[in-house]
Design a protein around this motif. Structure first.
Motif, PDB file in Angstrom:
ATOM      1  N   GLN A 104       0.830  -1.201   0.000  1.00 39.74           N
ATOM      2  CA  GLN A 104       0.000   0.000   0.000  1.00 39.74           C
ATOM      3  C   GLN A 104       0.869   1.257   0.000  1.00 39.74           C
ATOM      4  O   GLN A 104       0.575   2.233  -0.708  1.00 39.74           O
ATOM      5  CB  GLN A 104      -0.931  -0.007   1.218  1.00 39.74           C
ATOM      6  CG  GLN A 104      -2.060  -1.035   1.117  1.00 39.74           C
ATOM      7  CD  GLN A 104      -2.895  -1.090   2.374  1.00 39.74           C
ATOM      8  OE1 GLN A 104      -2.456  -0.669   3.444  1.00 39.74           O
ATOM      9  NE2 GLN A 104      -4.099  -1.624   2.252  1.00 39.74           N
ATOM     10  N   GLU A 105       1.953   1.261   0.806  1.00 41.00           N
ATOM     11  CA  GLU A 105       2.844   2.411   0.844  1.00 41.00           C
ATOM     12  C   GLU A 105       3.545   2.593  -0.503  1.00 41.00           C
ATOM     13  O   GLU A 105       3.713   3.716  -1.005  1.00 41.00           O
ATOM     14  CB  GLU A 105       3.878   2.218   1.964  1.00 41.00           C
ATOM     15  CG  GLU A 105       3.297   2.296   3.370  1.00 41.00           C
ATOM     16  CD  GLU A 105       2.768   3.691   3.670  1.00 41.00           C
ATOM     17  OE1 GLU A 105       3.298   4.681   3.098  1.00 41.00           O
ATOM     18  OE2 GLU A 105       1.816   3.790   4.482  1.00 41.00           O
ATOM     19  N   LYS A 160       1.166   4.008  -3.019  1.00 40.80           N
ATOM     20  CA  LYS A 160       0.935   5.427  -2.754  1.00 40.80           C
ATOM     21  C   LYS A 160       2.081   6.269  -3.288  1.00 40.80           C
ATOM     22  O   LYS A 160       1.874   7.333  -3.893  1.00 40.80           O
ATOM     23  CB  LYS A 160       0.767   5.645  -1.248  1.00 40.80           C
ATOM     24  CG  LYS A 160       0.502   7.081  -0.855  1.00 40.80           C
ATOM     25  CD  LYS A 160       0.336   7.202   0.657  1.00 40.80           C
ATOM     26  CE  LYS A 160       0.101   8.637   1.055  1.00 40.80           C
ATOM     27  NZ  LYS A 160      -0.026   8.778   2.533  1.00 40.80           N
ATOM     28  N   GLN A 161       3.327   5.796  -3.076  1.00 41.04           N
ATOM     29  CA  GLN A 161       4.493   6.541  -3.535  1.00 41.04           C
ATOM     30  C   GLN A 161       4.536   6.610  -5.069  1.00 41.04           C
ATOM     31  O   GLN A 161       4.868   7.649  -5.656  1.00 41.04           O
ATOM     32  CB  GLN A 161       5.769   5.864  -3.017  1.00 41.04           C
ATOM     33  CG  GLN A 161       7.051   6.628  -3.333  1.00 41.04           C
ATOM     34  CD  GLN A 161       7.074   7.992  -2.662  1.00 41.04           C
ATOM     35  OE1 GLN A 161       6.645   8.142  -1.526  1.00 41.04           O
ATOM     36  NE2 GLN A 161       7.599   8.997  -3.366  1.00 41.04           N
ATOM     37  N   ARG A 193       1.972   6.532  -7.129  1.00 44.91           N
ATOM     38  CA  ARG A 193       0.949   7.465  -7.585  1.00 44.91           C
ATOM     39  C   ARG A 193       1.419   8.921  -7.423  1.00 44.91           C
ATOM     40  O   ARG A 193       1.149   9.775  -8.270  1.00 44.91           O
ATOM     41  CB  ARG A 193      -0.361   7.234  -6.811  1.00 44.91           C
ATOM     42  CG  ARG A 193      -1.037   5.915  -7.163  1.00 44.91           C
ATOM     43  CD  ARG A 193      -2.341   5.749  -6.390  1.00 44.91           C
ATOM     44  NE  ARG A 193      -2.992   4.495  -6.692  1.00 44.91           N
ATOM     45  CZ  ARG A 193      -3.786   4.292  -7.743  1.00 44.91           C
ATOM     46  NH1 ARG A 193      -4.023   5.287  -8.578  1.00 44.91           N
ATOM     47  NH2 ARG A 193      -4.332   3.118  -7.942  1.00 44.91           N
ATOM     48  N   GLU A 194       2.112   9.189  -6.300  1.00 45.38           N
ATOM     49  CA  GLU A 194       2.609  10.550  -6.091  1.00 45.38           C
ATOM     50  C   GLU A 194       3.666  10.913  -7.134  1.00 45.38           C
ATOM     51  O   GLU A 194       3.676  12.021  -7.681  1.00 45.38           O
ATOM     52  CB  GLU A 194       3.180  10.672  -4.674  1.00 45.38           C
ATOM     53  CG  GLU A 194       2.112  10.595  -3.590  1.00 45.38           C
ATOM     54  CD  GLU A 194       2.716  10.671  -2.206  1.00 45.38           C
ATOM     55  OE1 GLU A 194       3.972  10.647  -2.100  1.00 45.38           O
ATOM     56  OE2 GLU A 194       1.947  10.736  -1.223  1.00 45.38           O
TER      57      GLU A 194
END
Length: 231
Positions: free
Chosen positions: A169-170, A173-174, A176-177
């Motif tokens: 998940q982390e 998220k990274q 996508r950023e």
């Protein structure tokens, strides 16, 4: 003239107990014993014939023998505030030595030859602690089928999967950023090269999301199994 004393021995003597729940047929057993040296005819009667099924409800008990009578209470809506007024009567008469027709015996019997015993009915519901004990018996037996080592391995695997899901998940998220940052730097006219890069990034995101979903589903299934076994 008083009737003669009952020669049959009743078990129970005074009360038939029916233990709920009463959503299905509940059966109580009445044992009739003939301790005399004569055969005895008997009948079982009730004040609520539509609520009960009695088998057998009549017959002959030979000398020195006994018989079990099944009294079946039909399902009904139980009200704990309502006391049962139902009663049963066991009627008996000594069988003639030359008896050929039992119905004829009852028709010809004189009032001073008839004997009877009366029983009241009582309804009982299981106690709450009894329900709890019955409910907890199954989980205990199920968890006992696994040894401590197997349970420990499964718990460790669940913990590892949980950490893996959090890591993915982390990472997702990274990504996508970073992708959002790259998109802001891209010029309004996209080149073929940039289009390919964006397509590859989208495919990577999709594959990563699929892995996260798969791990979440696996973790949920194993967690549900452990929850049922350990409780």
């Amino acid at each position: 003239m008083a009737r003669p004393e009952q020669v049959l021995v009743l078990e129970p003597q005074h009360e038939l107990k029916f233990r709920g729940p009463f959503t299905d047929v509940v059966t109580a057993t009445l044992k009739l014993t003939n301790p005399t040296d004569r055969n005895v005819c008997f009948k079982v009667k009730t004040t609520a014939p539509r609520r009960y099924c009695v088998r057998p409800n009549s017959g002959v008990i030979d000398s020195g023998t006994s018989i079990n009578v099944s009294v079946m209470l039909q399902p009904f809506d139980y009200d704990p505030n309502e006391k049962s007024k139902h009663k049963f009567m066991v009627q008996s008469v000594l069988a003639p030595f030359d008896m050929t027709d039992m119905e004829g015996v009852w028709k010809e019997a004189k009032p001073d030859e008839l004997m009877d015993s009366k029983l009241r009915c009582a309804f009982e519901m299981p106690l709450e602690n009894d329900k709890t004990a019955e409910h907890s018996a199954l989980p205990k037996s199920a968890s006992a089928s696994l040894d401590d080592g197997e349970v420990k391995k499964i718990m460790e695997e669940c913990k590892r999967l949980q950490m893996e899901v959090q890591r993915l998940q982390e990472e997702n998220k990274q990504i996508r950023e970073d992708d959002g940052l790259r998109k802001r730097k891209v010029t309004s006219v996209a080149s073929p090269h940039s289009s390919n890069t964006m397509a590859m990034t989208a495919m990577k995101d999709e594959g990563l999301s699929t892995r996260v979903l798969a791990f979440c589903l696996l973790f949920f299934v194993i967690g549900a199994i452990i929850g049922k076994l350990v409780l």
